[in-house]
Design a protein around this motif. Structure first.
Motif, PDB file in Angstrom:
ATOM      1  N   SER A 192       1.039  -1.487  -0.008  1.00 30.74           N
ATOM      2  CA  SER A 192      -0.018  -0.111   0.288  1.00 30.74           C
ATOM      3  C   SER A 192       0.902   1.138  -0.328  1.00 30.74           C
ATOM      4  CB  SER A 192      -0.987   0.268   1.453  1.00 30.74           C
ATOM      5  OG  SER A 192      -0.690   0.157   2.364  1.00 30.74           O
ATOM      6  N   GLY A 193       2.336   1.305   0.382  1.00 29.47           N
ATOM      7  CA  GLY A 193       2.621   2.376   0.220  1.00 29.47           C
ATOM      8  C   GLY A 193       2.614   2.722   1.981  1.00 29.47           C
ATOM      9  N   THR A 194       3.390   3.920   1.790  1.00 30.20           N
ATOM     10  CA  THR A 194       3.368   3.904   3.182  1.00 30.20           C
ATOM     11  C   THR A 194       2.758   5.291   3.653  1.00 30.20           C
ATOM     12  OG1 THR A 194       5.636   4.220   3.268  1.00 30.20           O
ATOM     13  CG2 THR A 194       5.379   5.856   5.177  1.00 30.20           C
ATOM     14  N   THR A 195       1.400   4.801   4.860  1.00 30.81           N
ATOM     15  CA  THR A 195       0.591   5.630   5.409  1.00 30.81           C
ATOM     16  C   THR A 195       1.207   6.534   6.673  1.00 30.81           C
ATOM     17  OG1 THR A 195      -0.847   4.511   4.275  1.00 30.81           O
ATOM     18  CG2 THR A 195      -1.538   6.189   6.154  1.00 30.81           C
ATOM     19  N   GLN A 196       0.766   6.948   6.715  1.00 25.84           N
ATOM     20  CA  GLN A 196       1.383   8.341   8.304  1.00 25.84           C
ATOM     21  C   GLN A 196       0.866   8.493   9.118  1.00 25.84           C
ATOM     22  OE1 GLN A 196       3.801  12.445   7.484  1.00 25.84           O
ATOM     23  NE2 GLN A 196       4.832  12.209   9.418  1.00 25.84           N
ATOM     24  N   VAL A 197       0.420   8.754  10.271  1.00 20.98           N
ATOM     25  CA  VAL A 197      -0.860   8.977  11.315  1.00 20.98           C
ATOM     26  C   VAL A 197       0.247  10.277  11.875  1.00 20.98           C
ATOM     27  CG1 VAL A 197      -1.136   8.618  14.160  1.00 20.98           C
ATOM     28  CG2 VAL A 197      -0.128   6.557  11.871  1.00 20.98           C
ATOM     29  N   SER A 198      -1.163  11.384  11.130  1.00 22.74           N
ATOM     30  CA  SER A 198      -0.770  12.525  11.936  1.00 22.74           C
ATOM     31  C   SER A 198      -1.473  12.945  12.744  1.00 22.74           C
ATOM     32  CB  SER A 198      -1.014  13.346  10.221  1.00 22.74           C
ATOM     33  OG  SER A 198       0.036  13.195   9.936  1.00 22.74           O
ATOM     34  N   THR A 231      -6.320  15.341  15.661  1.00 24.49           N
ATOM     35  CA  THR A 231      -6.573  14.225  16.060  1.00 24.49           C
ATOM     36  C   THR A 231      -7.427  14.176  18.021  1.00 24.49           C
ATOM     37  OG1 THR A 231      -5.992  12.070  17.037  1.00 24.49           O
ATOM     38  CG2 THR A 231      -4.716  13.972  16.729  1.00 24.49           C
ATOM     39  N   GLY A 232      -8.343  13.406  18.849  1.00 21.64           N
ATOM     40  CA  GLY A 232      -7.940  13.570  19.852  1.00 21.64           C
ATOM     41  C   GLY A 232      -7.043  12.792  20.752  1.00 21.64           C
ATOM     42  N   GLU A 233      -6.063  12.015  20.522  1.00 16.87           N
ATOM     43  CA  GLU A 233      -5.273  11.533  20.776  1.00 16.87           C
ATOM     44  C   GLU A 233      -4.004  11.791  21.461  1.00 16.87           C
ATOM     45  OE1 GLU A 233      -4.506   8.312  19.209  1.00 16.87           O
ATOM     46  OE2 GLU A 233      -6.078   7.003  18.857  1.00 16.87           O
ATOM     47  N   ALA A 234      -4.188  13.949  20.784  1.00 18.46           N
ATOM     48  CA  ALA A 234      -2.752  13.848  21.099  1.00 18.46           C
ATOM     49  C   ALA A 234      -2.835  15.542  21.379  1.00 18.46           C
ATOM     50  CB  ALA A 234      -1.882  14.041  20.255  1.00 18.46           C
ATOM     51  N   GLY A 235      -2.657  16.351  22.434  1.00 16.84           N
ATOM     52  CA  GLY A 235      -2.477  17.529  22.262  1.00 16.84           C
ATOM     53  C   GLY A 235      -2.154  18.483  21.757  1.00 16.84           C
ATOM     54  N   VAL A 236      -2.988  18.793  20.534  1.00 15.13           N
ATOM     55  CA  VAL A 236      -2.844  20.430  19.462  1.00 15.13           C
ATOM     56  C   VAL A 236      -2.986  21.599  19.770  1.00 15.13           C
ATOM     57  CG1 VAL A 236      -2.794  21.075  17.202  1.00 15.13           C
ATOM     58  CG2 VAL A 236      -2.988  17.686  18.051  1.00 15.13           C
TER      59      VAL A 236
END
Length: 293
Positions: A192-198, A231-236
């Motif tokens: 699938s190639g590379t997918t980055q989690v952002s 995302t709700g998984e990391a404070g931004v």
């Protein structure tokens, strides 16, 4: 008479030689009759499902029968479904315990997805299935170290396709989901190639039909919409959006804004720019700069 007898005996020997049946071979043009390709987005928000598309194609000159798809998901990823098109059905899910991390003595389940005998592929045909997978978000007790794919991580996935030019040969798999060898079965695989989690994603939209923006700044103003997702998984914190307009476009901000020199018009009688375009839902930019390229 002796010469004639010898000739007859020779003919008898030649006729008595048994004929050996030669099994048919596939023509060289059909050597590569099954190919695979796989796609996924280049990035996803942490915590959201990842869509995959796995495609099988038959570029050969003969049919491929009993098409089957297989996908071994990386650790920390699970099938979220559903599969599209519906005719492919939902996959058979095989879970195998794999030691993770290596050397730890602790095992976690790894999923193998198998879509069996989905369809037949005629010469030149292709078939794609779409499905989604979920990334472990840190709530799975089998991964106490936290999310398997936190912000900044990357993932790749390889899918496989199986089929046969023999209509009676169906791809088979053992209890662990591993293919059972069969010389009659063709196979192919693709990554699938590379997918980055952002942690953040931005999209931009403009409503002009057919992607065509007509000239005429007074009569054909348009609105660009920038959408920012976090995302709700990391404070931004402190998200800043920068948009560079090409020289052919004139910024009207939220309407009622004219960056032209005071008292000037584009042409006599044209009127000032941005009049009557105010949008209460629009957010004014904090900074507008004109740069020279």
């Amino acid at each position: 008479m002796r010469l004639l007898a010898r000739a007859v005996a020779l003919v008898a020997v030649l006729v008595s030689i048994p004929l050996v049946a030669v099994p048919p071979t596939r023509p060289a043009a059909a050597a590569a009759e099954l190919t695979a390709s796989k796609s996924a987005p280049s990035s996803v928000l942490a915590g959201e499902a990842v869509p995959f598309t796995l495609t099988a194609a038959n570029p050969g000159d003969a049919p491929e029968f009993n098409l089957t798809f297989r996908d071994v998901l990386p650790l920390g990823i699970s099938y979220a479904g559903p599969t599209s098109p519906a005719l492919a059905g939902e996959p058979r899910i095989v879970e195998n315990d794999v030691e993770f991390p290596p050397g730890s003595g602790r095992t976690v389940p790894q999923q193998t997805l198998i879509w069996e005998n989905v369809a037949d592929l005629q010469s030149g045909d292709s078939l794609a299935i779409e499905f989604a997978v979920a990334l472990n978000d840190g709530t799975d007790p089998r991964f106490p170290e936290g999310p398997a794919y936190p912000v900044g991580a990357t993932l790749t996935n390889t899918g496989e396709v199986y089929a046969s030019p023999d209509a009676r040969a169906v791809p088979r798999f053992d209890a662990a989901g591993v293919p059972i060898p069969d010389v009659r079965i063709d196979s192919a695989s693709a990554s699938s190639g590379t997918t980055q989690v952002s942690a953040i994603r931005i999209t931009k939209a403009e409503p002009s039909p057919e992607g065509e923006l007509l000239r005429g700044v007074h009569d054909f103003a348009t609105t660009y919409t920038l959408t920012v997702e976090v995302t709700g998984e990391a404070g931004v914190d402190g998200v800043a959006v920068t948009d560079l307009l090409p020289a052919e476009l004139e910024l009207l901000a939220c309407g009622g804004v004219d960056n032209s020199a005071p008292g000037t018009e584009e042409y006599t009688g044209s009127g000032r720019l941005g009049v009557g375009l105010a949008d209460p839902a629009c957010r004014l930019p904090d900074l507008v700069e004109t740069v020279v390229d």
